[in-house]
Every structure is written in C-alpha cells, then in structure tokens.
Design a protein around this motif. Sequence first.
Motif, short mmCIF file in Angstrom:
data_model
loop_
_atom_site.label_atom_id
_atom_site.label_comp_id
_atom_site.label_asym_id
_atom_site.label_seq_id
_atom_site.Cartn_x
_atom_site.Cartn_y
_atom_site.Cartn_z
N GLY A 43 -48.22 -33.75 -53.09
CA GLY A 43 -48.52 -35.14 -52.83
C GLY A 43 -47.42 -35.85 -52.08
O GLY A 43 -46.35 -35.28 -51.81
N PRO A 44 -47.62 -37.14 -51.71
CA PRO A 44 -46.67 -37.88 -50.88
C PRO A 44 -45.27 -37.98 -51.47
O PRO A 44 -44.28 -37.80 -50.75
CB PRO A 44 -47.31 -39.26 -50.76
N LEU A 45 -45.16 -38.25 -52.76
CA LEU A 45 -43.84 -38.42 -53.37
C LEU A 45 -43.06 -37.12 -53.34
O LEU A 45 -41.88 -37.10 -52.97
CB LEU A 45 -43.98 -38.93 -54.81
N VAL A 46 -43.72 -36.02 -53.75
CA VAL A 46 -43.05 -34.72 -53.74
C VAL A 46 -42.68 -34.34 -52.31
O VAL A 46 -41.56 -33.87 -52.04
CB VAL A 46 -43.95 -33.63 -54.37
N GLY A 47 -43.59 -34.55 -51.37
CA GLY A 47 -43.30 -34.23 -49.98
C GLY A 47 -42.11 -35.00 -49.44
O GLY A 47 -41.25 -34.44 -48.75
N MET A 48 -42.06 -36.30 -49.76
CA MET A 48 -40.95 -37.12 -49.29
C MET A 48 -39.63 -36.65 -49.89
O MET A 48 -38.61 -36.56 -49.19
CB MET A 48 -41.19 -38.58 -49.65
N LEU A 49 -39.64 -36.33 -51.20
CA LEU A 49 -38.41 -35.89 -51.86
C LEU A 49 -37.95 -34.54 -51.35
O LEU A 49 -36.74 -34.30 -51.19
CB LEU A 49 -38.62 -35.84 -53.37
N VAL A 50 -38.90 -33.62 -51.11
CA VAL A 50 -38.54 -32.33 -50.54
C VAL A 50 -37.93 -32.54 -49.15
O VAL A 50 -36.89 -31.95 -48.80
CB VAL A 50 -39.76 -31.39 -50.46
N GLY A 51 -38.59 -33.38 -48.35
CA GLY A 51 -38.07 -33.67 -47.01
C GLY A 51 -36.71 -34.33 -47.06
O GLY A 51 -35.82 -34.01 -46.24
N LEU A 52 -36.52 -35.24 -48.01
CA LEU A 52 -35.23 -35.92 -48.13
C LEU A 52 -34.13 -34.94 -48.52
O LEU A 52 -33.01 -34.98 -47.98
CB LEU A 52 -35.34 -37.04 -49.17
N THR A 53 -34.44 -34.05 -49.45
CA THR A 53 -33.45 -33.05 -49.88
C THR A 53 -33.08 -32.13 -48.73
O THR A 53 -31.90 -31.88 -48.45
CB THR A 53 -34.00 -32.22 -51.06
N GLY A 54 -34.12 -31.58 -48.07
CA GLY A 54 -33.87 -30.71 -46.92
C GLY A 54 -33.19 -31.45 -45.79
O GLY A 54 -32.32 -30.90 -45.09
N GLY A 55 -33.56 -32.73 -45.58
CA GLY A 55 -32.96 -33.53 -44.52
C GLY A 55 -31.50 -33.83 -44.77
O GLY A 55 -30.66 -33.76 -43.85
N LEU A 56 -31.17 -34.19 -46.01
CA LEU A 56 -29.77 -34.47 -46.34
C LEU A 56 -28.91 -33.22 -46.18
O LEU A 56 -27.75 -33.30 -45.74
CB LEU A 56 -29.68 -35.01 -47.77
N HIS A 57 -29.49 -32.09 -46.56
CA HIS A 57 -28.74 -30.84 -46.37
C HIS A 57 -28.49 -30.61 -44.89
O HIS A 57 -27.37 -30.24 -44.48
CB HIS A 57 -29.52 -29.66 -46.96
N ARG A 58 -29.53 -30.82 -44.06
CA ARG A 58 -29.34 -30.64 -42.62
C ARG A 58 -28.33 -31.65 -42.08
O ARG A 58 -27.49 -31.31 -41.23
CB ARG A 58 -30.70 -30.79 -41.91
N TYR A 59 -28.37 -32.88 -42.56
CA TYR A 59 -27.45 -33.92 -42.10
C TYR A 59 -26.00 -33.54 -42.42
O TYR A 59 -25.09 -33.82 -41.64
CB TYR A 59 -27.81 -35.25 -42.75
#
Length: 563
Positions: free
Chosen positions: A84-100
């Motif tokens: 769902g949207p919340l899980v997707g956003m959190l997964v993206g945020l975690t992966g994005g912060l790691h990439r950042y």
Amino acid sequence: MYEFNLILLLLQQMCVYLVIAYLLSKTPLFIPLMQVTVRLPHKLLCYLIFSIFCIMGTYFGLHIQDSIANTRAIGAVLGGLLGGPLVGMLVGLTGGLHRYSLGGMTASSCMISTVVEGLLGGLVHRMLIKRGRIDRLLNPFTVAGVTLVAEILQMGIILLVARPFQEALHLVKSIAAPMIVTNSIGAAMFMRILLDRRAMFEKYTSAFSARALKIAACTEGFLRQGFNQENSMRVAQVIYQELDIGAVAITDREKLLAFIGLGDDHHLPGTAISSQHSRRAIDNNEVVYADGNEVPYQCSLHRGCKLGSTLVIPLRGENQTVIGTIKLYEAKNRLFSSINRTFGEGIASLLSAQILAGQYERQQQLLTQSEIKLLHAQVNPHFLFNALNTLVAVIRRDSEHAGQLVQSLSTFFRKNLKRPEEEVTLADEIEHVDAYLQIEKARFHDRLQIHFDLPDVLLAVRLPAFSLQPIVENAIKHGTSHLLGKGVITLRAEQYNDKLYLSVEDNAGLYRMTPGGSGLGMNLVDKRIRIRYGDEYGIDVEFQPNEFTRIILCLPLMGREPC
C-alpha cells in the motif's frame, strides 16, 4: 552498443538479486508477501524485506559517471504494490536515504525518485483494491508496467533536480534504456517468484499426509455416531490440537455445534450462525477463504475478537448437499499463517465421509428394524391362529398339557414383543425357539421330534435377536409338515476358530432354490448378519433332495473368550 552492454551488465547483476529473492522465498519470511498485505504485522515485514531489497539494488548497481545504474526501483515498487501507499513511501524513503548517503550528483534526485516510485506502487495498490482487481495487482505484467512508468518518472526527476543539467542529460541518455528494461523485467520476475511460491504453498504442505492420517485416526468413528454437538466438539478438539491455528469450529446448516480456541468466550455452541462467510459457504456449496487481506474478515459477534482470518469448508452429505461446515481460524497478530486450503478441504472430505457413513449405517439399522417388525406382523397372526386351534384341541383331552402350552405361548409372545432389538445370548434365543417348538409339537403330535446339540460353553455367546425362530419355522412350514412320516428338527451349535456355526436341519429335504431367494424370514436374517458383521458371515444352505435340508448360520464368536 554502450547501452546494450550496460543492459547486459545490469541484467547480470539483477540475476544475483533474483537468486537471493528466490532463496529467501523458500523461508517463512516470504509467506506474508504471497498476498496483498493489509495487517500491521505483515506491513512491517513487507516494509523490512523490500527496504532490504531496495538497498541491495543500490549495492548491486554499476557506477556510471557520478551516479549508479541500479535495480533499486524493484524493491520500492513491489513494496508499494503489495503493502500500500504508506509501506511504499517508507520503503522508498529508506532506500532513498541510503542512496543519498552515498553522495554524488544524483543523490538528491535519486532519493526523491525512489520515494515517488514507492508511492506510485502504493497508489496503484489502492486503485486496484478499490476496483476489486486483486488479480491484476499480482500480475507480473502489471508489475512490469508500473515499474516502467516509475523508471520514466525517475529519469524525469533526475533531469529536473540534478545539476549541472548537461551532465544530468548525458547520464539519462546513458542509463535510461538499461534501467527501464532491467527494472521492469526484474520486477516482473520477482513477482513471478512470489506467485510460484504461493501456488506451491497452496498445493502442497510438507506435513499434509502425516497430519491428515493422524487426524483421520484420532477422529475415526466420532461423527459416525451422529452429527451432533457432543461428537463435533470431540472432533474439533482433535483438529485444534493437531493444527497450529487460532481456532476450529464446526456447524450444521443452522447453528454452531463446536468451537475451540481464540474467541471461545463469544463463539458459543448452540447459537445460530451469524457469519456471512459461513452462510455463503452453505448456500453456495463453495469454499470461502476470508484471509483478512484479499477478502476482508471481521468477527460478526465481537469487534474486539482476536481472530483475523477464516477458511470455511462445506461438509457434504448425500448427493453432495451441504450439511454443515468446518471453519479454521487464524489470529490477527499471527505473522505466518498455518491455514492451508488444500489441507482444510482434505479434513472436510474426511469428516463428510464419516457423517455420510454414519447416516448410511443408521438408515440400514432402521430399515432392518422395520423389516423385522414386518416379519413379526406377518408371522404372529398366522402362528397365533394355529396355536389357538391346537390349544382348543389339547384342552379337551389333557388340561395339564394345555396349561404347559399356554405357558409356552406366553413365553413366545413375550420374547417377540419385549426382547431387545439388538443382541441376545444363544440361551435366550433357544428359549424363544423352544417355546415355539413346544406349540408345534402339540400341533403335530408324534409326527415331530426335536433334537438339541448345544454345548453349555456356547450358550453365553451373543447373536442378533430373532435369528433362529424364522429358520426353524421355515424348516417346519416348508419341510417336515409335508412329510407323511415323522419329521425331525435338529439344532446344533459348533465353534471353529473364532466363528460360531448354528445349524437348523430337517429330514424332509424339500428345499428348492428360487429366483426370489429363500423366503422373507431367511433373507432378513442373512441380511442382518451381513450388515452387522460383514460378508464373510451370513447363511449357507446344504440340502439333499428328499433326505435333509441344513441351514447354517455363520456368526462371529462374541460374548465370551474363545476356547
């Protein structure tokens, strides 16, 4: 040529990525990911696993200029699609912060795009759920399409955010096609792995055979005794102990017969069925699986019930008509569900067979009892008429003998009317037969002799009531009564191994094989014996024309220890 080589390199890296996914799919961790996730424990697990895959996609990437060509989008998109949207956003945020944290020209744009990819998967999740198209949500082609759009968005975000623009544009030209192709194919293959694992999990359960056999052995005979509340509770207790699930319930078509497990404080046996899932299973004769994900589940009796999913399987009787259901429940906070549809249907088939066998046996017993009563109704008036005529004749010449005949007549009818329908001792059966023979001897005077060869040790053996009298009556009615000379009836009892052999022999030898059988009485006795004990028992006939007819009853030796 450069882009083609980059595609091959990314596909190579993706293969390692998918091998890891395949190996993890063999563990219980992937069980909640085989379905659309709505429960909080499952959402947390979904977030954790796809965050790891999102980070892995970055690590397995290839360094291009000051950026990384990667498969990070697979984890973000699938996290959103399944969680769902919340899980997707959190997964993206975690992966994005790691990439950042790794820095580079595209650090910020990649972080933003990864969050957007997760949100995109989540929004598609919400849209398809509202439309009731869960099948589309788990379709590899849908996953590939969403991932393709996500990667196109990522390229657009890089162009909008990354600076200097010319370098960003050159980077996008280099990595756009390889990343779109690789991530789209990879996401579709990841979903295929999940679907294959799901299909295998549904079709097979490692402990299916052992558990099914154990449950079959432990519940054998319970429901054959009757499909009621007491027997259903015994069956539910066995199933609950053998299966690692939240609760077990058994219903008939109208009410709950048994319930054990979580929620037993408000799921009370004897109360009417209130669950829409149970009603649907009964009315439509179909299996209903409300897993709390694809099909919502909420207890109809108590909002705070700890049960979070149910599998409802019809119990079928004669002509496949639904006579009830068995329901397997799982708790809301259970991370790894133990409910298996194939296993549940196997248990339901087993219980249905027991119920059907019990109904058949009771119908056979009722039929046999009705036939016996019919035989009584047929024999008694005919016999009573002859007995009274005999008694009238004896009274005139021997009042003492007449008194004995009245006593014999009383004994005969008392045994007919009051003896139990099931089993009696051989001694009791002989007493019944002897009362009948005493009256018949008075009727035929010296033209009828009776011999008994009955060892005392066998008199306690048990046999179905009313087994010998119809045979003895046939021997007189169709045998010795037609002789001009003396008729002889001999009754014997013998034991061979674990079987009892009773024989009724006359010296007329007038027995004739007929297409319809050997008469109502003999056929009923044979039928009762075979239904009760099996086809290795029953009646055999030996005869020599004009010399003898011998009717032999073969019975199991019961009621005492074999010699």
